[in-house]
Design a protein around this motif. Sequence first.
Motif, mmCIF file in Angstrom:
data_model
loop_
_atom_site.group_PDB
_atom_site.id
_atom_site.type_symbol
_atom_site.label_atom_id
_atom_site.label_comp_id
_atom_site.label_asym_id
_atom_site.label_seq_id
_atom_site.Cartn_x
_atom_site.Cartn_y
_atom_site.Cartn_z
ATOM 1 N N GLU A 130 -32.025 19.397 26.797
ATOM 2 C CA GLU A 130 -30.623 19.802 26.660
ATOM 3 C C GLU A 130 -30.325 20.296 25.250
ATOM 4 O O GLU A 130 -29.659 21.313 25.060
ATOM 5 C CB GLU A 130 -29.704 18.642 27.038
ATOM 6 C CG GLU A 130 -29.732 18.317 28.520
ATOM 7 C CD GLU A 130 -28.941 17.061 28.866
ATOM 8 O OE1 GLU A 130 -28.424 16.387 27.948
ATOM 9 O OE2 GLU A 130 -28.849 16.759 30.067
ATOM 10 N N SER A 131 -30.828 19.578 24.258
ATOM 11 C CA SER A 131 -30.623 19.975 22.865
ATOM 12 C C SER A 131 -31.273 21.328 22.573
ATOM 13 O O SER A 131 -30.669 22.204 21.944
ATOM 14 C CB SER A 131 -31.200 18.901 21.945
ATOM 15 O OG SER A 131 -31.143 19.317 20.608
ATOM 16 N N LEU A 132 -32.487 21.500 23.043
ATOM 17 C CA LEU A 132 -33.195 22.759 22.815
ATOM 18 C C LEU A 132 -32.547 23.913 23.571
ATOM 19 O O LEU A 132 -32.512 25.045 23.075
ATOM 20 C CB LEU A 132 -34.666 22.616 23.209
ATOM 21 C CG LEU A 132 -35.511 21.765 22.262
ATOM 22 C CD1 LEU A 132 -36.859 21.437 22.887
ATOM 23 C CD2 LEU A 132 -35.689 22.463 20.929
ATOM 24 N N THR A 133 -32.011 23.636 24.754
ATOM 25 C CA THR A 133 -31.321 24.677 25.519
ATOM 26 C C THR A 133 -30.081 25.150 24.773
ATOM 27 O O THR A 133 -29.812 26.354 24.687
ATOM 28 C CB THR A 133 -30.942 24.164 26.920
ATOM 29 O OG1 THR A 133 -32.139 23.786 27.604
ATOM 30 C CG2 THR A 133 -30.209 25.219 27.719
ATOM 31 N N ARG A 134 -29.319 24.208 24.205
ATOM 32 C CA ARG A 134 -28.138 24.582 23.409
ATOM 33 C C ARG A 134 -28.547 25.406 22.187
ATOM 34 O O ARG A 134 -27.930 26.423 21.877
ATOM 35 C CB ARG A 134 -27.361 23.342 22.979
ATOM 36 C CG ARG A 134 -26.494 22.744 24.066
ATOM 37 C CD ARG A 134 -25.534 21.703 23.516
ATOM 38 N NE ARG A 134 -26.209 20.615 22.825
ATOM 39 C CZ ARG A 134 -26.712 19.532 23.414
ATOM 40 N NH1 ARG A 134 -26.616 19.391 24.719
ATOM 41 N NH2 ARG A 134 -27.301 18.591 22.705
ATOM 42 N N ALA A 135 -29.586 24.965 21.501
ATOM 43 C CA ALA A 135 -30.050 25.692 20.316
ATOM 44 C C ALA A 135 -30.539 27.089 20.689
ATOM 45 O O ALA A 135 -30.233 28.073 20.003
ATOM 46 C CB ALA A 135 -31.163 24.911 19.623
ATOM 47 N N LEU A 136 -31.273 27.184 21.784
ATOM 48 C CA LEU A 136 -31.781 28.474 22.242
ATOM 49 C C LEU A 136 -30.631 29.421 22.588
ATOM 50 O O LEU A 136 -30.652 30.601 22.225
ATOM 51 C CB LEU A 136 -32.698 28.267 23.449
ATOM 52 C CG LEU A 136 -33.442 29.475 23.992
ATOM 53 C CD1 LEU A 136 -34.346 30.080 22.930
ATOM 54 C CD2 LEU A 136 -34.266 29.073 25.201
ATOM 55 N N THR A 137 -29.619 28.897 23.249
ATOM 56 C CA THR A 137 -28.449 29.708 23.600
ATOM 57 C C THR A 137 -27.739 30.208 22.348
ATOM 58 O O THR A 137 -27.365 31.380 22.257
ATOM 59 C CB THR A 137 -27.478 28.889 24.474
ATOM 60 O OG1 THR A 137 -28.174 28.457 25.643
ATOM 61 C CG2 THR A 137 -26.263 29.700 24.861
ATOM 62 N N ARG A 138 -27.554 29.341 21.370
ATOM 63 C CA ARG A 138 -26.883 29.743 20.125
ATOM 64 C C ARG A 138 -27.682 30.803 19.377
ATOM 65 O O ARG A 138 -27.118 31.766 18.847
ATOM 66 C CB ARG A 138 -26.662 28.528 19.233
ATOM 67 C CG ARG A 138 -25.587 27.612 19.746
ATOM 68 C CD ARG A 138 -25.410 26.423 18.839
ATOM 69 N NE ARG A 138 -24.427 25.516 19.395
ATOM 70 C CZ ARG A 138 -24.467 24.212 19.258
ATOM 71 N NH1 ARG A 138 -25.445 23.642 18.570
ATOM 72 N NH2 ARG A 138 -23.529 23.452 19.787
ATOM 73 N N LEU A 139 -28.989 30.611 19.323
ATOM 74 C CA LEU A 139 -29.830 31.591 18.639
ATOM 75 C C LEU A 139 -29.788 32.948 19.345
ATOM 76 O O LEU A 139 -29.706 33.994 18.694
ATOM 77 C CB LEU A 139 -31.272 31.083 18.546
ATOM 78 C CG LEU A 139 -31.517 29.965 17.539
ATOM 79 C CD1 LEU A 139 -32.875 29.312 17.779
ATOM 80 C CD2 LEU A 139 -31.423 30.497 16.118
ATOM 81 N N ALA A 140 -29.835 32.932 20.666
ATOM 82 C CA ALA A 140 -29.786 34.191 21.424
ATOM 83 C C ALA A 140 -28.448 34.896 21.218
ATOM 84 O O ALA A 140 -28.396 36.121 21.065
ATOM 85 C CB ALA A 140 -30.033 33.920 22.903
ATOM 86 N N ARG A 141 -27.363 34.137 21.184
ATOM 87 C CA ARG A 141 -26.042 34.737 20.930
ATOM 88 C C ARG A 141 -25.950 35.283 19.513
ATOM 89 O O ARG A 141 -25.360 36.337 19.277
ATOM 90 C CB ARG A 141 -24.947 33.705 21.164
ATOM 91 C CG ARG A 141 -24.709 33.418 22.619
ATOM 92 C CD ARG A 141 -23.598 32.412 22.795
ATOM 93 N NE ARG A 141 -23.413 32.104 24.201
ATOM 94 C CZ ARG A 141 -22.794 31.041 24.645
ATOM 95 N NH1 ARG A 141 -22.292 30.157 23.793
ATOM 96 N NH2 ARG A 141 -22.658 30.831 25.934
ATOM 97 N N THR A 142 -26.526 34.557 18.570
ATOM 98 C CA THR A 142 -26.528 35.024 17.184
ATOM 99 C C THR A 142 -27.275 36.342 17.074
ATOM 100 O O THR A 142 -26.818 37.279 16.417
ATOM 101 C CB THR A 142 -27.166 33.968 16.260
ATOM 102 O OG1 THR A 142 -26.392 32.775 16.331
ATOM 103 C CG2 THR A 142 -27.237 34.448 14.828
ATOM 104 N N TYR A 143 -28.417 36.431 17.735
ATOM 105 C CA TYR A 143 -29.204 37.664 17.693
ATOM 106 C C TYR A 143 -28.411 38.832 18.288
ATOM 107 O O TYR A 143 -28.390 39.926 17.728
ATOM 108 C CB TYR A 143 -30.529 37.477 18.430
ATOM 109 C CG TYR A 143 -31.451 38.659 18.274
ATOM 110 C CD1 TYR A 143 -32.223 38.804 17.135
ATOM 111 C CD2 TYR A 143 -31.527 39.635 19.256
ATOM 112 C CE1 TYR A 143 -33.058 39.895 16.974
ATOM 113 C CE2 TYR A 143 -32.354 40.731 19.103
ATOM 114 C CZ TYR A 143 -33.121 40.851 17.963
ATOM 115 O OH TYR A 143 -33.937 41.943 17.807
ATOM 116 N N ALA A 144 -27.751 38.589 19.410
ATOM 117 C CA ALA A 144 -26.947 39.645 20.040
ATOM 118 C C ALA A 144 -25.818 40.087 19.111
ATOM 119 O O ALA A 144 -25.531 41.288 18.993
ATOM 120 C CB ALA A 144 -26.390 39.161 21.374
#
Length: 200
Positions: A130-144
């Motif tokens: 769950e923690s990694l999924t949240r981090a992955l989502t934030r990183l992907a949004r940051t990249y976009a």
Amino acid sequence: MTASPTRHSAAPLAANDRTNLAASPRVKLSRRRISIDHPDPRAGERLLADALGAVDRDALDGLLSQLAKASAVARRPDQGNLSFMISMLKSIAPKDSLEAMLAAQMVCVHVATMRCACRLACTDDVPQQESLTRALTRLARTYAAQMEALSRHRSNGACAITVRNLSVQDGGKAVVGNFTQHASLIAAQPGLTDAAAVTA
């Protein structure tokens, strides 16, 4: 943690028209030092600075140092990651210092995103997933968001609007032709036309 395939050459894999980027030198890591692999050190530095969008030696040294730190695996800079990051930065082709900094951030966020995805794939612990999924989502949004910022910077914030259908009522007026709007100034061609002339 990071597996890198064995590379035998640095030849470009994709056909593109940016031959000067292919000619830019590679970077080598040694103990606490980053060196530019080129027969003429000054020419190599200039070629790499041009490819990375660095305006001077300090900017180039700063970019390379930051990328080396971000490439770390087990707290040590990794040659494979650094080469990948520099290659991606070259392919973005920053045109000024702002683009160089943003492109460097984009490359670092991409590397962090992929590391996070790898960790997510390797864990069976639900809270960690769950923690990694949240981090992955934030990183992907940051990249976009960074992609959008780069696009906006390169287009000088201009938005293209195309009007395909236009209806003008009797007695109305319309601008016919191409026009460009900058701030509060509108330059039109050839001018205003009566609705009767437009619909006729």
